[in-house]
Design a protein around this motif. Structure first.
Motif, PDB file in Angstrom:
ATOM      1  N   PRO A 410       0.751 -15.418  12.186  1.00 52.64           N
ATOM      2  CA  PRO A 410       2.167 -15.137  11.899  1.00 52.64           C
ATOM      3  C   PRO A 410       2.741 -16.151  10.918  1.00 52.64           C
ATOM      4  O   PRO A 410       3.539 -15.802  10.050  1.00 52.64           O
ATOM      5  N   SER A 411       2.319 -17.402  11.026  1.00 57.14           N
ATOM      6  CA  SER A 411       2.714 -18.415  10.052  1.00 57.14           C
ATOM      7  C   SER A 411       1.567 -19.392   9.970  1.00 57.14           C
ATOM      8  O   SER A 411       0.535 -19.217  10.615  1.00 57.14           O
ATOM      9  N   GLU A 412       1.762 -20.440   9.187  1.00 57.50           N
ATOM     10  CA  GLU A 412       0.720 -21.444   9.075  1.00 57.50           C
ATOM     11  C   GLU A 412       0.462 -22.143  10.395  1.00 57.50           C
ATOM     12  O   GLU A 412      -0.567 -22.782  10.580  1.00 57.50           O
ATOM     13  N   PHE A 413       1.394 -22.039  11.326  1.00 58.96           N
ATOM     14  CA  PHE A 413       1.322 -22.865  12.532  1.00 58.96           C
ATOM     15  C   PHE A 413       0.948 -22.098  13.793  1.00 58.96           C
ATOM     16  O   PHE A 413       0.968 -22.642  14.875  1.00 58.96           O
ATOM     17  N   SER A 414       0.654 -20.823  13.651  1.00 61.13           N
ATOM     18  CA  SER A 414       0.250 -20.065  14.832  1.00 61.13           C
ATOM     19  C   SER A 414      -0.845 -19.081  14.467  1.00 61.13           C
ATOM     20  O   SER A 414      -0.985 -18.683  13.307  1.00 61.13           O
ATOM     21  N   GLN A 415      -1.639 -18.703  15.463  1.00 62.06           N
ATOM     22  CA  GLN A 415      -2.761 -17.807  15.224  1.00 62.06           C
ATOM     23  C   GLN A 415      -3.106 -17.048  16.498  1.00 62.06           C
ATOM     24  O   GLN A 415      -3.151 -17.620  17.577  1.00 62.06           O
ATOM     25  N   ILE A 416      -3.341 -15.764  16.339  1.00 66.68           N
ATOM     26  CA  ILE A 416      -3.767 -14.911  17.456  1.00 66.68           C
ATOM     27  C   ILE A 416      -5.113 -14.333  17.069  1.00 66.68           C
ATOM     28  O   ILE A 416      -5.251 -13.789  15.974  1.00 66.68           O
ATOM     29  N   ARG A 417      -6.120 -14.486  17.954  1.00 61.93           N
ATOM     30  CA  ARG A 417      -7.464 -14.053  17.578  1.00 61.93           C
ATOM     31  C   ARG A 417      -8.121 -13.262  18.706  1.00 61.93           C
ATOM     32  O   ARG A 417      -8.044 -13.644  19.869  1.00 61.93           O
ATOM     33  N   LEU A 418      -8.790 -12.192  18.309  1.00 60.71           N
ATOM     34  CA  LEU A 418      -9.585 -11.395  19.241  1.00 60.71           C
ATOM     35  C   LEU A 418     -11.045 -11.540  18.823  1.00 60.71           C
ATOM     36  O   LEU A 418     -11.371 -11.392  17.644  1.00 60.71           O
ATOM     37  N   GLN A 419     -11.909 -11.860  19.782  1.00 62.08           N
ATOM     38  CA  GLN A 419     -13.331 -12.035  19.463  1.00 62.08           C
ATOM     39  C   GLN A 419     -14.209 -11.324  20.477  1.00 62.08           C
ATOM     40  O   GLN A 419     -13.968 -11.380  21.673  1.00 62.08           O
ATOM     41  N   TYR A 420     -15.250 -10.674  19.962  1.00 62.51           N
ATOM     42  CA  TYR A 420     -16.246 -10.053  20.836  1.00 62.51           C
ATOM     43  C   TYR A 420     -17.593 -10.694  20.575  1.00 62.51           C
ATOM     44  O   TYR A 420     -17.989 -10.883  19.424  1.00 62.51           O
ATOM     45  N   ASN A 421     -18.320 -11.081  21.647  1.00 62.57           N
ATOM     46  CA  ASN A 421     -19.684 -11.603  21.526  1.00 62.57           C
ATOM     47  C   ASN A 421     -20.658 -10.652  22.201  1.00 62.57           C
ATOM     48  O   ASN A 421     -20.458 -10.286  23.362  1.00 62.57           O
ATOM     49  N   HIS A 422     -21.693 -10.293  21.492  1.00 62.09           N
ATOM     50  CA  HIS A 422     -22.818  -9.577  22.103  1.00 62.09           C
ATOM     51  C   HIS A 422     -23.895 -10.634  22.283  1.00 62.09           C
ATOM     52  O   HIS A 422     -24.581 -11.011  21.340  1.00 62.09           O
ATOM     53  N   ASP A 423     -24.024 -11.150  23.495  1.00 58.03           N
ATOM     54  CA  ASP A 423     -24.778 -12.379  23.716  1.00 58.03           C
ATOM     55  C   ASP A 423     -26.103 -12.101  24.415  1.00 58.03           C
ATOM     56  O   ASP A 423     -26.147 -11.693  25.572  1.00 58.03           O
ATOM     57  N   LYS A 424     -27.199 -12.338  23.676  1.00 59.27           N
ATOM     58  CA  LYS A 424     -28.543 -12.185  24.246  1.00 59.27           C
ATOM     59  C   LYS A 424     -29.228 -13.550  24.298  1.00 59.27           C
ATOM     60  O   LYS A 424     -30.444 -13.644  24.143  1.00 59.27           O
ATOM     61  N   SER A 425     -28.435 -14.619  24.499  1.00 60.54           N
ATOM     62  CA  SER A 425     -29.022 -15.957  24.447  1.00 60.54           C
ATOM     63  C   SER A 425     -29.826 -16.283  25.701  1.00 60.54           C
ATOM     64  O   SER A 425     -30.573 -17.246  25.723  1.00 60.54           O
ATOM     65  N   ALA A 426     -29.696 -15.469  26.744  1.00 64.27           N
ATOM     66  CA  ALA A 426     -30.487 -15.728  27.953  1.00 64.27           C
ATOM     67  C   ALA A 426     -31.837 -15.036  27.869  1.00 64.27           C
ATOM     68  O   ALA A 426     -32.469 -14.745  28.894  1.00 64.27           O
ATOM     69  N   ARG A 427     -32.282 -14.770  26.658  1.00 65.63           N
ATOM     70  CA  ARG A 427     -33.601 -14.155  26.402  1.00 65.63           C
ATOM     71  C   ARG A 427     -33.736 -12.835  27.144  1.00 65.63           C
ATOM     72  O   ARG A 427     -32.997 -11.894  26.850  1.00 65.63           O
ATOM     73  N   ASN A 428     -34.654 -12.774  28.129  1.00 69.69           N
ATOM     74  CA  ASN A 428     -34.869 -11.506  28.828  1.00 69.69           C
ATOM     75  C   ASN A 428     -33.797 -11.222  29.880  1.00 69.69           C
ATOM     76  O   ASN A 428     -33.812 -10.175  30.516  1.00 69.69           O
ATOM     77  N   GLY A 429     -32.878 -12.174  30.051  1.00 73.91           N
ATOM     78  CA  GLY A 429     -31.810 -11.979  31.029  1.00 73.91           C
ATOM     79  C   GLY A 429     -30.832 -10.907  30.578  1.00 73.91           C
ATOM     80  O   GLY A 429     -30.989 -10.291  29.521  1.00 73.91           O
ATOM     81  N   LYS A 430     -29.810 -10.678  31.393  1.00 66.50           N
ATOM     82  CA  LYS A 430     -28.818  -9.650  31.081  1.00 66.50           C
ATOM     83  C   LYS A 430     -28.088  -9.951  29.778  1.00 66.50           C
ATOM     84  O   LYS A 430     -27.935 -11.095  29.388  1.00 66.50           O
ATOM     85  N   THR A 431     -27.603  -8.902  29.141  1.00 68.95           N
ATOM     86  CA  THR A 431     -26.739  -9.089  27.972  1.00 68.95           C
ATOM     87  C   THR A 431     -25.353  -9.450  28.469  1.00 68.95           C
ATOM     88  O   THR A 431     -24.870  -8.874  29.442  1.00 68.95           O
TER      89      THR A 431
END
Lengths: 451, 297
Positions: A410-431
């Protein structure tokens, strides 16, 4: 006859009185004329004043039309500041506060998140709580100390308390392009490490950093020397000597005294007026004593981390920009793994050699106050050696993660962010499907933006 | 053989030892242009912000840090206009000559009298500059004071050329006096405009016109549809002479307002070099005033 006399007398008397009356009228008229003249003058004078006032009013009106609440009034140059501590208000350091808060959602339950590690890399799970999280309210203080030093302190306050993330001085008067930084500071290793988390383009740190340095990167007590030579293109050379207490790479008490060293080089070129690239290698070396590798074991040995960073930024105007950024990290570790279970009469001792690498690659496109971006991170890219007593151990498929963001400022001093992670870092574990809604606000002194 | 090698080494060293003139880094084009008027070929000037960039939103590129590293003087607008990048450039330059408090740290705003300095302030008012309106380069009175400041700094750092700098300042002054006479013949008194950003206040004050409203609801905040509607009403009611925009900000909004109200739109140069023909500060002011004047006919 008597009548005539009286008549004459009356006429005489009248004529005399008329004469004197006439003179009276004349003088009165003159007086009147004078008065009118005077009045005309006064009116003229008043008109001039009115005109002037009108002009002033017009000016004022014009200034006030848009901003009745922001009256531009000149502060007198000689305004005095009084009070017990007098001018100290003018020498206060610059202060700002950055609130970094987010809501977190995942398909996994809280206990699954807590034990969600990266097998073969770190045993630490995910710290985020489902629902609302207060990352920190970060207090930032800075000011020149004297003509020779600037001082900075970053004090994130979280629910666990306050910590000193950074508190360091920077020299400003060394000759020949040298600068010394000392105290506790974020290492100049790589690109993302020295940036404050609220400047990151994603809510969380990339996987290679998380696996090799932890989710906050490396901030250490020590000294840094940088050298900026007068080359035709930007080249920054730096070296650091650090205490070496990073929990993932070194461990809090790997060795008494400073034992970690960093060297880095960064070069930058402007390809065109609107596009710039920045790239360079980094290296970090030190002793290690950590229990972060696998549950129930402590590792003792030495570690070397190599890095290479690359950033390319295209910014034709303030309205749009496109940034590509990538870092490659490679870590070698050699030493012994020892069971910490004291109930065993003879703790198991094994040799461990790890040579593993990882990379992240991200692109951010900004249009006006909006930005969209994507990031891909992978570990075990070219090297995935985990050799225990000479035997290669396999932990399963490559850990990787893909993320997307959309944010609005909205200005230099504020920020709104939406993020999605598709995380397979646990190898064979669940996504792990993660969703973040992050809000960042900054108040107080205006700090400079990083490149 | 030995002699040849020694000669070679000397010839390599000599150019770097030779006096190559003062190296001056200017943040904005008009500052560089003004310094050039005073010092001509006695300085080597590097300008950090390109004319097509908005000075509020630049980023500290490494090449800017390198230019600052090589500089003898850094000249900047001040009044917090460059707060987003200049402090980092100066600190990261590892150059003691241009640090605050040194001669090479040249804040042009030191010589001027700012207007619109707010007494109370918070950022709900937008990105208001606490030290006053920073766009004083539209004010001939103030710019002359800056030129005087530059001449005395250059004379101080480089006394060998002091008379040269003072002579150029005198030439600048004479040209300015002549220009001022021309400018005063342009009838701008009492004209009323709408502007995109708070950019022309100094000029309005000196040339007697008025800015009655802004397209930005608050400095640095782009307008919403509702704010544009309000402006359209103001324009229909007050009938201003034109909307003033620059090449970098306001075109889209001004065009849509023009379509709805028929009001004129005047694009003014906001700095030296934004267009062909605007080669120095004089031609920038010339062009801006001429366009205002023509726009009124």
């Amino acid at each position: 006859m008597k009548h005539v006399k009286i008549f004459l007398f009356v006429i005489f008397a009248l004529s005399i009185s008329a004469k004197s009356y006439g003179a009276d009228i004349e003088s009165r008229l003159k007086a009147l004329e004078e008065t009118i003249k005077q009045q005309a003058k006064t009116i003229e004078e008043q008109q001039r004043v009115i005109d002037e006032l009108k002009k002033e009013l017009n000016n004022l009106g014009q200034k006030e039309m848009v901003k009745a609440d922001e009256k531009p009034v000149e502060i007198p140059k000689t305004q005095k500041i009084s009070g017990l501590f007098g001018s100290s208000a003018l020498t206060n350091p610059n202060i700002s506060l950055v609130l970094n808060t987010f809501a977190y959602s995942s398909n996994l339950n809280q206990s699954e998140l807590e034990i969600r590690n990266i097998p073969g890399y770190i045993k630490e799970g995910i710290e985020f709580r489902k629902g609302f999280n207060l990352e920190s309210a970060e207090l930032y203080l800075f000011a020149p100390v004297d003509p020779y030093f600037n001082l900075y302190a970053t004090i994130p306050v979280s629910e666990e308390g306050a910590e000193i993330e950074e508190a360091y001085f920077v020299t400003t008067s060394l000759p020949a392009g040298f600068q010394i930084k000392g105290g506790k500071f974020k290492s100049g290793f790589g690109r993302i490490n020295a940036q404050h988390p609220h400047y990151w383009d994603f809510v969380d740190i990339p996987l290679p950093y998380k696996a090799f340095l932890g989710s906050e990167g490396i901030s250490e007590k020590g000294m840094q020397l940088t050298y900026l030579p007068k080359f035709p293109f930007y080249t920054l050379l730096g070296a650091e000597i650090l205490q070496g207490e990073n929990e993932i790479l070194f461990g809090p008490d790997a060795k008494a005294g400073p034992h970690a060293y960093t060297v880095f080089a960064k070069a930058s070129f402007d390809l065109t007026e609107n596009s710039t690239i920045l790239l360079g290698p980094s290296l970090m070396k030190g002793k290690t004593k950590t229990d972060s590798i696998t549950e129930g074991y402590e590792f003792k040995g030495s570690s070397t981390l190599y890095g290479f960073e690359f950033t390319s930024k295209w910014k034709p105007s303030k309205k749009q920009s496109f940034t590509l950024q990538s870092e490659y990290l490679y870590r070698r570790q050699e030493g012994e793994l020892e069971g910490v279970n004291k109930e065993l009469p003879d703790p198991i001792l094994k040799t461990l050699r790890r040579a593993q690498d990882g990379l992240y690659f991200q692109g951010i496109y900004q249009l006006g106050r909006w930005r969209i971006g994507a990031r891909y991170e992978v570990l075990d890219l070219f090297k995935k050696d985990y050799v225990l007593d000479g035997e290669h151990i396999s932990f399963g498929t490559k850990p990787w993660r893909a993320s997307g963001i959309m944010d609005f400022k909205p200005s230099e001093f504020s920020q709104i962010r939406l993020q999605y992670n598709h995380d397979k870092s646990a190898r064979n574990g669940k996504t792990n499907h993660e969703l973040f809604l992050q809000l960042v606000f900054g108040i107080g002194a205006h700090s400079a933006h990083p490149f | 053989m030995k002699r040849i090698i020694i000669l070679l080494i000397i010839s390599l060293l000599v150019p770097s030892l030779a006096y190559a003139g003062l190296k001056v880094v200017a943040t904005l084009p008009w500052i560089g242009s003004l310094a050039k008027e005073i010092a001509k070929d006695r300085i080597e000037i590097t300008t950090l912000i390109k004319p097509n960039q908005d000075p509020h939103y630049a980023e500290p590129k490494p090449s800017m840090i390198l230019a600052a590293r090589k500089a003898d003087i850094i000249m900047f607008n001040g009044l917090d206009l460059e707060i987003g990048y200049l402090p980092r450039i100066i600190e990261s330059s590892n150059n003691p000559k241009i640090q605050p408090g040194q001669k090479g740290y040249f804040d042009c705003s030191k010589f001027i009298t700012p207007i619109e300095k707010p007494i109370t302030l918070d950022r709900s008012m937008g990105d208001v500059h606490p030290l006053g309106n920073p766009h004083y380069h539209f004010s001939p009175e103030n710019v002359f004071k800056v030129a005087e400041g530059m001449a005395s700094l250059l004379s101080d750092i480089d006394p060998d050329n002091a008379t040269f700098y003072q002579k150029n300042l005198q030439v600048f002054k004479e040209r300015l006096e002549e220009k001022k006479r021309q400018w005063s013949s342009l009838a701008l008194k009492g004209k009323r405009y709408i502007s995109y950003h708070k950019l022309f206040e100094y000029m309005a004050e000196e040339f007697g016109f008025q800015i009655i409203a802004y397209i930005e609801p608050k400095p640095g905040i782009p307008p919403s549809a509702g704010h544009i509607d309000k402006l359209v009403d103001i324009i229909k009611d007050k009938k201003p002479d034109a909307i003033l925009i620059t090449a970098v900000a306001g075109k889209k909004e001004a065009d849509s307002i023009r379509q709805r109200t028929g009001v004129r739109v005047i694009v003014l140069p906001h700095d030296v070099g934004v267009e062909k023909g605007i080669e120095d500060w004089f031609s920038m002011i010339d062009e801006a005033l001429t366009r205002l004047h023509k726009g009124n006919n």
